[in-house]
Design a protein around this motif. Structure first.
Motif, PDB file in Angstrom:
ATOM      1  N   THR A   1       0.830  -1.207   0.000  1.00 41.54           N
ATOM      2  CA  THR A   1       0.000   0.000   0.000  1.00 41.54           C
ATOM      3  C   THR A   1       0.865   1.257   0.000  1.00 41.54           C
ATOM      4  N   GLY A   2       1.892   1.261   0.840  1.00 42.59           N
ATOM      5  CA  GLY A   2       2.761   2.426   0.936  1.00 42.59           C
ATOM      6  C   GLY A   2       3.559   2.675  -0.329  1.00 42.59           C
ATOM      7  N   VAL A   3       4.054   1.615  -0.940  1.00 44.84           N
ATOM      8  CA  VAL A   3       4.820   1.762  -2.176  1.00 44.84           C
ATOM      9  C   VAL A   3       3.928   2.294  -3.288  1.00 44.84           C
ATOM     10  N   ARG A   4       2.715   1.796  -3.374  1.00 46.35           N
ATOM     11  CA  ARG A   4       1.789   2.298  -4.395  1.00 46.35           C
ATOM     12  C   ARG A   4       1.537   3.796  -4.230  1.00 46.35           C
ATOM     13  N   GLU A   5       1.422   4.230  -2.990  1.00 48.53           N
ATOM     14  CA  GLU A   5       1.176   5.654  -2.743  1.00 48.53           C
ATOM     15  C   GLU A   5       2.366   6.502  -3.190  1.00 48.53           C
ATOM     16  N   VAL A   6       3.576   6.040  -2.879  1.00 43.64           N
ATOM     17  CA  VAL A   6       4.767   6.774  -3.312  1.00 43.64           C
ATOM     18  C   VAL A   6       4.828   6.840  -4.839  1.00 43.64           C
TER      19      VAL A   6
ATOM     20  N   ARG B   1       2.307   6.674  -6.950  1.00 40.72           N
ATOM     21  CA  ARG B   1       1.254   7.588  -7.438  1.00 40.72           C
ATOM     22  C   ARG B   1       1.690   9.045  -7.326  1.00 40.72           C
ATOM     23  N   ASN B   2       2.500   9.338  -6.305  1.00 39.56           N
ATOM     24  CA  ASN B   2       2.958  10.705  -6.083  1.00 39.56           C
ATOM     25  C   ASN B   2       4.285  10.993  -6.773  1.00 39.56           C
ATOM     26  N   ASN B   3       4.667  10.083  -7.713  1.00 37.00           N
ATOM     27  CA  ASN B   3       5.908  10.243  -8.474  1.00 37.00           C
ATOM     28  C   ASN B   3       7.146  10.300  -7.573  1.00 37.00           C
ATOM     29  N   GLY B   4       7.081   9.589  -6.470  1.00 38.62           N
ATOM     30  CA  GLY B   4       8.214   9.535  -5.556  1.00 38.62           C
ATOM     31  C   GLY B   4       9.255   8.532  -6.008  1.00 38.62           C
ATOM     32  N   SER B   5      10.385   8.533  -5.329  1.00 37.64           N
ATOM     33  CA  SER B   5      11.511   7.672  -5.685  1.00 37.64           C
ATOM     34  C   SER B   5      11.595   6.449  -4.779  1.00 37.64           C
ATOM     35  N   ILE B   6      12.436   5.503  -5.174  1.00 39.21           N
ATOM     36  CA  ILE B   6      12.660   4.319  -4.349  1.00 39.21           C
ATOM     37  C   ILE B   6      13.236   4.727  -2.997  1.00 39.21           C
ATOM     38  N   SER B   7      14.164   5.671  -2.986  1.00 40.04           N
ATOM     39  CA  SER B   7      14.767   6.100  -1.717  1.00 40.04           C
ATOM     40  C   SER B   7      13.725   6.723  -0.790  1.00 40.04           C
ATOM     41  N   GLN B   8      12.777   7.467  -1.352  1.00 38.22           N
ATOM     42  CA  GLN B   8      11.691   8.007  -0.535  1.00 38.22           C
ATOM     43  C   GLN B   8      10.844   6.882   0.041  1.00 38.22           C
ATOM     44  N   ALA B   9      10.564   5.892  -0.792  1.00 37.55           N
ATOM     45  CA  ALA B   9       9.765   4.754  -0.328  1.00 37.55           C
ATOM     46  C   ALA B   9      10.473   4.017   0.805  1.00 37.55           C
ATOM     47  N   VAL B  10      11.756   3.782   0.655  1.00 37.99           N
ATOM     48  CA  VAL B  10      12.522   3.066   1.685  1.00 37.99           C
ATOM     49  C   VAL B  10      12.460   3.796   3.017  1.00 37.99           C
ATOM     50  N   SER B  11      12.527   5.115   2.988  1.00 39.36           N
ATOM     51  CA  SER B  11      12.544   5.890   4.235  1.00 39.36           C
ATOM     52  C   SER B  11      11.161   6.061   4.856  1.00 39.36           C
TER      53      SER B  11
ATOM     54  N   GLY C   1      14.598  -2.324   3.829  1.00 46.35           N
ATOM     55  CA  GLY C   1      14.900  -1.563   2.621  1.00 46.35           C
ATOM     56  C   GLY C   1      14.893  -2.426   1.379  1.00 46.35           C
ATOM     57  N   ARG C   2      15.408  -3.635   1.509  1.00 48.95           N
ATOM     58  CA  ARG C   2      15.398  -4.577   0.390  1.00 48.95           C
ATOM     59  C   ARG C   2      13.963  -4.909  -0.020  1.00 48.95           C
ATOM     60  N   ASN C   3      13.090  -5.116   0.969  1.00 46.85           N
ATOM     61  CA  ASN C   3      11.702  -5.452   0.665  1.00 46.85           C
ATOM     62  C   ASN C   3      10.999  -4.319  -0.074  1.00 46.85           C
ATOM     63  N   VAL C   4      11.208  -3.103   0.390  1.00 46.03           N
ATOM     64  CA  VAL C   4      10.569  -1.960  -0.241  1.00 46.03           C
ATOM     65  C   VAL C   4      11.091  -1.782  -1.668  1.00 46.03           C
ATOM     66  N   THR C   5      12.391  -1.942  -1.843  1.00 45.79           N
ATOM     67  CA  THR C   5      12.978  -1.799  -3.179  1.00 45.79           C
ATOM     68  C   THR C   5      12.413  -2.836  -4.142  1.00 45.79           C
ATOM     69  N   ALA C   6      12.365  -4.095  -3.705  1.00 47.89           N
ATOM     70  CA  ALA C   6      11.828  -5.156  -4.558  1.00 47.89           C
ATOM     71  C   ALA C   6      10.359  -4.908  -4.891  1.00 47.89           C
ATOM     72  N   SER C   7       9.600  -4.411  -3.916  1.00 49.05           N
ATOM     73  CA  SER C   7       8.184  -4.146  -4.136  1.00 49.05           C
ATOM     74  C   SER C   7       7.997  -2.969  -5.084  1.00 49.05           C
ATOM     75  N   PHE C   8       8.823  -1.959  -4.958  1.00 45.45           N
ATOM     76  CA  PHE C   8       8.746  -0.805  -5.845  1.00 45.45           C
ATOM     77  C   PHE C   8       8.942  -1.235  -7.298  1.00 45.45           C
ATOM     78  N   VAL C   9       9.960  -2.061  -7.528  1.00 41.94           N
ATOM     79  CA  VAL C   9      10.241  -2.527  -8.884  1.00 41.94           C
ATOM     80  C   VAL C   9       9.064  -3.334  -9.433  1.00 41.94           C
ATOM     81  N   GLU C  10       8.453  -4.147  -8.585  1.00 45.99           N
ATOM     82  CA  GLU C  10       7.318  -4.947  -9.036  1.00 45.99           C
ATOM     83  C   GLU C  10       6.066  -4.103  -9.278  1.00 45.99           C
ATOM     84  N   LEU C  11       5.777  -3.197  -8.365  1.00 50.05           N
ATOM     85  CA  LEU C  11       4.500  -2.468  -8.416  1.00 50.05           C
ATOM     86  C   LEU C  11       4.537  -1.269  -9.361  1.00 50.05           C
ATOM     87  N   GLU C  12       5.730  -0.829  -9.708  1.00 49.12           N
ATOM     88  CA  GLU C  12       5.854   0.324 -10.599  1.00 49.12           C
ATOM     89  C   GLU C  12       5.169   0.076 -11.933  1.00 49.12           C
ATOM     90  N   TRP C  13       5.074  -1.200 -12.340  1.00 47.12           N
ATOM     91  CA  TRP C  13       4.545  -1.518 -13.669  1.00 47.12           C
ATOM     92  C   TRP C  13       3.237  -2.307 -13.599  1.00 47.12           C
TER      93      TRP C  13
END
Length: 323
Positions: free
Chosen positions: A275-280, A282-292, A310-322
């Protein structure tokens, strides 16, 4: 009886398994006094009749803990034995084999790999002498072959001298769907799952007593690690939550009676990450913002949060970005 948060453990609702569940918890409570021996200072516990677990330490692998971080063990039938994961090194695998021989002299017919991670598979060479069938998910052999150099190099760095003699053993038998293994008086079911924790997750179920080896599809107390698909893992947990098991063996952490509560805690964390990664995004945020930012309030609920979140958030960002 209470869990680590002080909650009283409930009486099981399944009357048919009430006696069995109670006897299992007595086995767990008094397991430290079992005379079958211990492995590397960590007790071997019979968590259910015929099911033996060497519980791993809730740590990252190191020369000090000799890589003994995963829950590994074996199941004994009337005819033979099935090993469930083999640990991080030849040394750890040999310790497990010695522990089996203190319990039974029955042949070791099967070595089952629950997934590809080094703390679960790199002790397999210890069992080559028994000529068992090495079994894994249909995608396991390819996943291990692709990562062989990295896994062995990393394990050598983690374990130092404890790594000596360790080699990768690939499965020689693949599971697609469900496969049954007859151990004699006990038939266990291996189930290959869609991508979740990894793309090669396999579980082991014993219908005779309701015991499920869920391995790294369930982390208890320790932060779960995503190496497959966060969405796939959430879907799988949804299916698992509707099933009834007497005993569930996680890949890391203790066996707990309220295993569905442990599953719910893991599901809560992963859902917050998604949920958090999707929100970042949607707001055009970066992976580093998501991790923090994402799921930061989960920090105090998990061991090894800082090492793996941090690894989990990064992996999720890559998956959910598309998606």
């Amino acid at each position: 009886m209470k869990n680590r948060t002080g909650e009283a453990l409930p009486v099981p609702v399944n009357e048919q398994r009430k006696w069995f569940r109670g006897s299992c918890w007595l086995v767990l409570i008094f397991g430290m006094f079992w005379q079958g021996g211990c492995m590397g200072g960590v007790e071997l516990v019979e968590v259910a009749p015929g099911h033996f677990v060497r519980f791993g330490l809730q740590q990252e692998p190191s020369p000090q803990n000799q890589g003994r971080i995963a829950n590994i063990g074996f199941i004994v039938g009337e005819r033979c034995v099935a090993v469930i994961d083999t640990g991080s090194s030849l040394r750890e695998g040999l310790e497990l084999r010695e522990a089996i021989r203190r319990v039974t002299q029955l042949p070791i017919a099967y070595v089952v790999f629950t997934h590809m991670h080094p703390d679960h598979v790199l002790g397999a060479k210890a069992f080559v002498q028994d000529a068992p069938e090495f079994i894994g998910h249909a995608q396991l052999a390819d996943a291990l072959a692709r990562r062989e150099h990295f896994y062995l190099s990393a394990a050598k760095t983690w374990l130092g001298a404890n790594f000596e003699g360790t080699e990768l053993v690939l499965p020689n038998s693949a599971v697609t769907g469900i496969r049954k293994l007859d151990l004699g008086g006990r038939t266990i079911e291996l189930e290959a799952h869609p991508t979740a924790h990894t793309n090669n997750d396999l579980t082991v179920f014993d219908p005779t007593n309701g015991t499920l080896w869920l391995s790294d599809l369930l982390f208890v107390e320790r932060l779960p690690v995503i190496d497959g698909s966060i969405l796939g893992w959430l879907r799988l947990m949804e299916r698992l939550s509707g099933r009834d098991y007497a005993v569930v063996v996680p890949g890391h952490g203790p066996v707990v009676e309220r295993w569905t509560h442990a599953l719910a805690a893991q599901r809560r964390y992963l859902d917050k990450v998604a949920t958090g990664v999707r929100e970042v995004i949607r707001n055009n945020g970066s992976i580093s913002q998501a991790v923090s930012q994402v799921a930061a309030d989960e920090h105090d609920h998990w061991l090894l949060f800082e090492e793996n979140h941090g690894r989990n958030v990064t992996a999720s960002f890559v998956e959910l970005e598309w998606e």
